[in-house]
Write a protein that holds these residues in place. Structure first.
Motif, mmCIF file in Angstrom:
data_model
loop_
_atom_site.group_PDB
_atom_site.id
_atom_site.type_symbol
_atom_site.label_atom_id
_atom_site.label_comp_id
_atom_site.label_asym_id
_atom_site.label_seq_id
_atom_site.Cartn_x
_atom_site.Cartn_y
_atom_site.Cartn_z
ATOM 1 N N LYS A 46 -3.926 6.932 -7.365
ATOM 2 C CA LYS A 46 -4.511 7.405 -6.635
ATOM 3 C C LYS A 46 -4.794 5.756 -5.496
ATOM 4 O O LYS A 46 -5.942 5.831 -4.786
ATOM 5 C CB LYS A 46 -5.866 8.093 -6.413
ATOM 6 N N GLY A 47 -3.740 5.075 -5.959
ATOM 7 C CA GLY A 47 -4.126 3.987 -4.868
ATOM 8 C C GLY A 47 -4.740 2.423 -5.463
ATOM 9 O O GLY A 47 -4.733 1.665 -5.071
ATOM 10 N N GLU A 48 -5.115 2.640 -6.444
ATOM 11 C CA GLU A 48 -6.504 2.041 -7.136
ATOM 12 C C GLU A 48 -6.067 1.554 -8.556
ATOM 13 O O GLU A 48 -5.396 2.444 -9.399
ATOM 14 C CB GLU A 48 -7.616 2.704 -7.618
ATOM 15 N N ILE A 77 2.551 1.703 -3.697
ATOM 16 C CA ILE A 77 1.499 2.583 -4.551
ATOM 17 C C ILE A 77 0.981 3.508 -4.269
ATOM 18 O O ILE A 77 0.600 4.249 -5.258
ATOM 19 C CB ILE A 77 0.264 1.140 -4.290
ATOM 20 N N ASN A 78 1.077 4.119 -3.268
ATOM 21 C CA ASN A 78 0.593 5.853 -2.926
ATOM 22 C C ASN A 78 2.078 6.583 -2.573
ATOM 23 O O ASN A 78 1.522 7.240 -2.619
ATOM 24 C CB ASN A 78 -0.363 5.550 -1.475
ATOM 25 N N TYR A 134 -1.044 1.808 -11.518
ATOM 26 C CA TYR A 134 -2.479 2.808 -10.670
ATOM 27 C C TYR A 134 -2.462 3.612 -10.678
ATOM 28 O O TYR A 134 -1.246 4.854 -10.795
ATOM 29 C CB TYR A 134 -1.723 1.929 -8.706
ATOM 30 N N LYS A 160 0.694 -1.003 0.243
ATOM 31 C CA LYS A 160 -0.021 -0.031 -0.329
ATOM 32 C C LYS A 160 0.777 2.084 -0.035
ATOM 33 O O LYS A 160 0.660 2.015 -0.446
ATOM 34 C CB LYS A 160 -0.639 0.431 1.384
ATOM 35 N N THR A 161 2.159 1.412 0.657
ATOM 36 C CA THR A 161 3.239 2.321 0.963
ATOM 37 C C THR A 161 3.160 2.445 -0.907
ATOM 38 O O THR A 161 3.458 3.258 -0.978
ATOM 39 C CB THR A 161 3.920 2.411 1.923
ATOM 40 N N SER A 204 -3.558 -7.472 -5.722
ATOM 41 C CA SER A 204 -4.708 -6.201 -7.038
ATOM 42 C C SER A 204 -5.018 -7.637 -7.577
ATOM 43 O O SER A 204 -6.616 -7.305 -8.799
ATOM 44 C CB SER A 204 -3.892 -6.164 -7.684
ATOM 45 N N LYS A 252 0.942 9.615 -7.230
ATOM 46 C CA LYS A 252 -0.531 9.922 -7.663
ATOM 47 C C LYS A 252 -0.815 8.166 -8.939
ATOM 48 O O LYS A 252 -1.027 7.999 -8.806
ATOM 49 C CB LYS A 252 -0.735 10.767 -8.470
#
Length: 367
Positions: A342-344, A277-278, A340, A274-275, A331, A281
């Motif tokens: 914004k984390g998506e 990926i984010n 990705y 998560k870190t 994922s 942007k």
């Protein structure tokens, strides 16, 4: 020398005895097997009649190292040694054959007559002999029972499924991690601690239904048993071998198993992903770098992003196997590159190229 049946405590004890060259007879048994218990009575009488030999009882499930060394798959099972070598075996509840084979390795009986089939009563006693014969009739399949014969009911199967998946890494052991009650369980606990992984445990000595049911459920007759996300990794021998070869760490990385940072805190692979990926942007997980892509698909996505003048960060998944394997599960997307926003997850190469060809890529990454 002989005259009584003793419990064998280790393979090293057996190896030391074999060096003496004295006759040795092993009886592999299980506490749940009636045929084992009844043959043990015959075994005890034979030990008295043949004092020049060593008679040892081995609980097959308690000593997998010894059981596996002599290919024990069913109980009762007997192994006969002479001059330090294993010379014969016997599977099943067959008192006459047992007496015959004992007499061959141990010499003459102290009874008035040799322990031949017709005179087995001298060794076993008529009551014991009849009991064993009756049990043998009730168990015709080679008169031996597999080390685990329990067939889990639907309710038990459901319970076992829940137990094996109750923690990403689940150890079914004898005792607890703080107080293991067998050497094999202790060894696996030590390995998991050395691998710095978080794991759950279940004491199979506390619940006989789980203990017997799990053997059939997993088709694995001994304990400990180590499960990773509901799938059996193996017992002590496999865990030790995987640990020594480095395969265990690789398996944990691939499955996203939680690791310890060495300072008392727990760092989840999911949190690390998560870190990453984010961290930007727009974040691209690719093979190689934007300036030196190492696959055609990664190169295509880089060119599409640059054509739209999109600012993006990147991560070379070839540089970190933990991230490479972990992000596939995270994922639910098995291939690379992965983009990705914004984390998506936006998608892989095909989706990015469709967006680019349709003129929608920049708009998608600017919402």
């Amino acid at each position: 020398m002989g005259g009584a049946v003793k419990d064998l405590t280790s393979k090293s004890e057996l190896d030391n005895l074999r060096q003496s060259g004295a006759p040795i007879v092993l009886h592999f048994w299980a506490s749940w097997c009636d045929a084992s218990k009844q043959m043990d009575q015959v075994f005890s009488h034979l030990a008295t009649d043949f004092p020049r030999a060593h008679f040892f009882r081995v609980e097959a499930e308690e000593h997998p190292e010894i059981s596996e060394a002599y290919s024990v798959a069913a109980v009762p099972y007997f192994v006969f040694f002479k001059d330090g070598k294993a010379v014969d075996t016997l599977e099943g509840a067959d008192p006459s054959s047992l007496a015959n084979k004992v007499s061959k390795v141990a010499g003459s009986s102290t009874s008035a007559e040799p322990a031949a089939p017709a005179s087995l009563g001298l060794a076993a006693g008529p009551t014991i002999l009849e009991t064993v014969k009756e049990n043998a009739k009730a168990t015709p399949q080679d008169r031996a029972q597999p080390v685990s014969t329990t067939t889990p009911t639907d309710a038990l199967k459901t319970r076992l499924e829940k137990l094996t998946t109750s923690h990403p890494l689940m150890l079914f052991m004898k005792g607890s991690p703080e107080e293991p009650r067998c050497g094999f369980s202790r060894k696996v606990v030590d390995i998991l601690k050395e691998e710095k992984v978080d794991f759950g445990s279940f004491d199979i000595l506390s619940d006989n239904e789980v203990r017997e049911g799990l053997k059939k459920f997993s088709n694995w007759p001994t304990f400990p048993q180590l499960y990773c996300k509901g799938e059996l990794l193996g017992g002590a021998d496999i865990t030790i071998a995987m640990h020594e070869s480095g395969e265990l760490k690789e398996a944990f990385i691939e499955q996203g198993i939680t690791t310890n940072d060495g300072e008392g805190g727990i760092v989840s692979l999911e949190d690390r992903l998560k870190t990453l990926i984010n961290s930007e942007k727009v974040m691209l997980f690719m093979k190689g770098s934007p300036d030196e892509p190492k696959c055609g698909f990664s190169s295509k996505v880089v060119k599409a992003l640059r054509a739209e003048d999109v600012s993006f960060g990147s991560f070379d998944i070839l540089s970190d196997e933990e991230v490479r394997q972990g992000i596939k599960n995270f994922s639910n997307w098995p291939t690379f590159p992965q983009l990705y926003y914004k984390g998506e997850l936006i998608g892989g190469c095909d989706i990015i190229m469709e967006l680019s060809d349709g003129g929608d890529l920049k708009a998608t990454l600017s919402e």
